[in-house]
Motif scaffolding. Sequence first.
Motif, PDB file in Angstrom:
ATOM      1  N   HIS A  70       3.710  14.021  45.175  1.00 36.27           N
ATOM      2  CA  HIS A  70       3.714  14.701  46.470  1.00 36.27           C
ATOM      3  C   HIS A  70       4.715  13.959  47.351  1.00 36.27           C
ATOM      4  O   HIS A  70       4.695  12.731  47.409  1.00 36.27           O
ATOM      5  CB  HIS A  70       2.331  14.629  47.127  1.00 36.27           C
ATOM      6  N   ILE A  71       5.567  14.697  48.017  1.00 41.72           N
ATOM      7  CA  ILE A  71       6.600  14.083  48.862  1.00 41.72           C
ATOM      8  C   ILE A  71       6.448  14.590  50.287  1.00 41.72           C
ATOM      9  O   ILE A  71       6.452  15.810  50.526  1.00 41.72           O
ATOM     10  CB  ILE A  71       8.017  14.419  48.339  1.00 41.72           C
ATOM     11  N   GLU A  72       6.314  13.652  51.207  1.00 43.13           N
ATOM     12  CA  GLU A  72       6.288  13.995  52.625  1.00 43.13           C
ATOM     13  C   GLU A  72       7.708  13.850  53.149  1.00 43.13           C
ATOM     14  O   GLU A  72       8.378  12.843  52.894  1.00 43.13           O
ATOM     15  CB  GLU A  72       5.341  13.062  53.384  1.00 43.13           C
ATOM     16  N   VAL A  73       8.156  14.853  53.890  1.00 43.51           N
ATOM     17  CA  VAL A  73       9.547  14.928  54.328  1.00 43.51           C
ATOM     18  C   VAL A  73       9.615  14.910  55.852  1.00 43.51           C
ATOM     19  O   VAL A  73       8.768  15.511  56.524  1.00 43.51           O
ATOM     20  CB  VAL A  73      10.200  16.226  53.776  1.00 43.51           C
ATOM     21  N   THR A  74      10.640  14.242  56.386  1.00 36.74           N
ATOM     22  CA  THR A  74      10.897  14.271  57.821  1.00 36.74           C
ATOM     23  C   THR A  74      11.111  15.721  58.235  1.00 36.74           C
ATOM     24  O   THR A  74      11.832  16.470  57.560  1.00 36.74           O
ATOM     25  CB  THR A  74      12.161  13.449  58.160  1.00 36.74           C
ATOM     26  N   GLN A  75      10.496  16.100  59.348  1.00 35.32           N
ATOM     27  CA  GLN A  75      10.589  17.480  59.811  1.00 35.32           C
ATOM     28  C   GLN A  75      12.053  17.898  59.938  1.00 35.32           C
ATOM     29  O   GLN A  75      12.898  17.166  60.458  1.00 35.32           O
ATOM     30  CB  GLN A  75       9.879  17.620  61.153  1.00 35.32           C
ATOM     31  N   GLY A  76      12.351  19.085  59.431  1.00 35.51           N
ATOM     32  CA  GLY A  76      13.705  19.627  59.513  1.00 35.51           C
ATOM     33  C   GLY A  76      14.603  19.247  58.343  1.00 35.51           C
ATOM     34  O   GLY A  76      15.753  19.671  58.283  1.00 35.51           O
ATOM     35  N   GLY A 127      15.452  11.512  54.300  1.00 36.32           N
ATOM     36  CA  GLY A 127      14.495  12.523  54.710  1.00 36.32           C
ATOM     37  C   GLY A 127      13.121  12.362  54.080  1.00 36.32           C
ATOM     38  O   GLY A 127      12.168  12.998  54.510  1.00 36.32           O
ATOM     39  N   VAL A 128      12.995  11.495  53.068  1.00 32.94           N
ATOM     40  CA  VAL A 128      11.684  11.277  52.444  1.00 32.94           C
ATOM     41  C   VAL A 128      10.938  10.213  53.239  1.00 32.94           C
ATOM     42  O   VAL A 128      11.432   9.111  53.456  1.00 32.94           O
ATOM     43  CB  VAL A 128      11.823  10.861  50.960  1.00 32.94           C
ATOM     44  N   VAL A 129       9.739  10.557  53.697  1.00 35.66           N
ATOM     45  CA  VAL A 129       8.915   9.634  54.476  1.00 35.66           C
ATOM     46  C   VAL A 129       8.046   8.801  53.549  1.00 35.66           C
ATOM     47  O   VAL A 129       7.990   7.578  53.653  1.00 35.66           O
ATOM     48  CB  VAL A 129       8.022  10.409  55.479  1.00 35.66           C
ATOM     49  N   ARG A 130       7.340   9.472  52.622  1.00 36.19           N
ATOM     50  CA  ARG A 130       6.479   8.760  51.673  1.00 36.19           C
ATOM     51  C   ARG A 130       6.189   9.661  50.492  1.00 36.19           C
ATOM     52  O   ARG A 130       6.387  10.878  50.560  1.00 36.19           O
ATOM     53  CB  ARG A 130       5.189   8.269  52.322  1.00 36.19           C
ATOM     54  N   THR A 131       5.689   9.046  49.428  1.00 39.82           N
ATOM     55  CA  THR A 131       5.283   9.792  48.246  1.00 39.82           C
ATOM     56  C   THR A 131       3.851   9.401  47.874  1.00 39.82           C
ATOM     57  O   THR A 131       3.367   8.333  48.256  1.00 39.82           O
ATOM     58  CB  THR A 131       6.198   9.505  47.037  1.00 39.82           C
ATOM     59  N   ARG A 132       3.215  10.271  47.149  1.00 34.44           N
ATOM     60  CA  ARG A 132       1.907   9.979  46.566  1.00 34.44           C
ATOM     61  C   ARG A 132       1.938  10.527  45.145  1.00 34.44           C
ATOM     62  O   ARG A 132       2.303  11.685  44.927  1.00 34.44           O
ATOM     63  CB  ARG A 132       0.792  10.660  47.365  1.00 34.44           C
TER      64      ARG A 132
END
Length: 171
Positions: A70-76, A127-132
């Motif tokens: 799962h990848i959380e991305v910076t908005q935009g 642009g990647v904030v964090r992963t799980r």
Amino acid sequence: MAVDELDTRILRLLLEQPRTSVREYARVLGIARGTLQARLDRLERDGVITGTGPKLSPAALGHPVLAFVHIEVTQGHLDEVGDALAAVPEIIEAFSMTGGGDLLTRVVARDNGHLEDVIQRLIQLPGVVRTRTEMALRERVPHRLLPLVESMGRAAAEKQGKQAGRAAAEK
């Protein structure tokens, strides 16, 4: 797109015997080759049939480790990160998601160390904030579409039966 009983029979054959010729499919189905070809063309045109290539095994290709990252991305930045994922060969699928992350990727690796290297590469993408990461232990239901196709075919046959019953009652 709605599929009828004949479409269902065609799709079943394609899934069960993908290396058979169109002529042989027509023979097995008991229909004209032209009828079969017209149906196949329509199913492709409507996007039901999306390919005819072989199904490959990442494990047999030396990549037995399967993980969902799962990848959380910076908005935009979703599009840029999505495009960057295409350059990572170990990512075999990626989807935009709702919920706990912005993207869900299916990642294969040679071993756990290789998986860690891939994840580190993902973390460094702009642009990647964090992963799980969640590792798959065993496949319980392989990718399949035949049960869905068959249920659609049954529903179409039931609908045709009801329509025929109504038409007979009206006469």
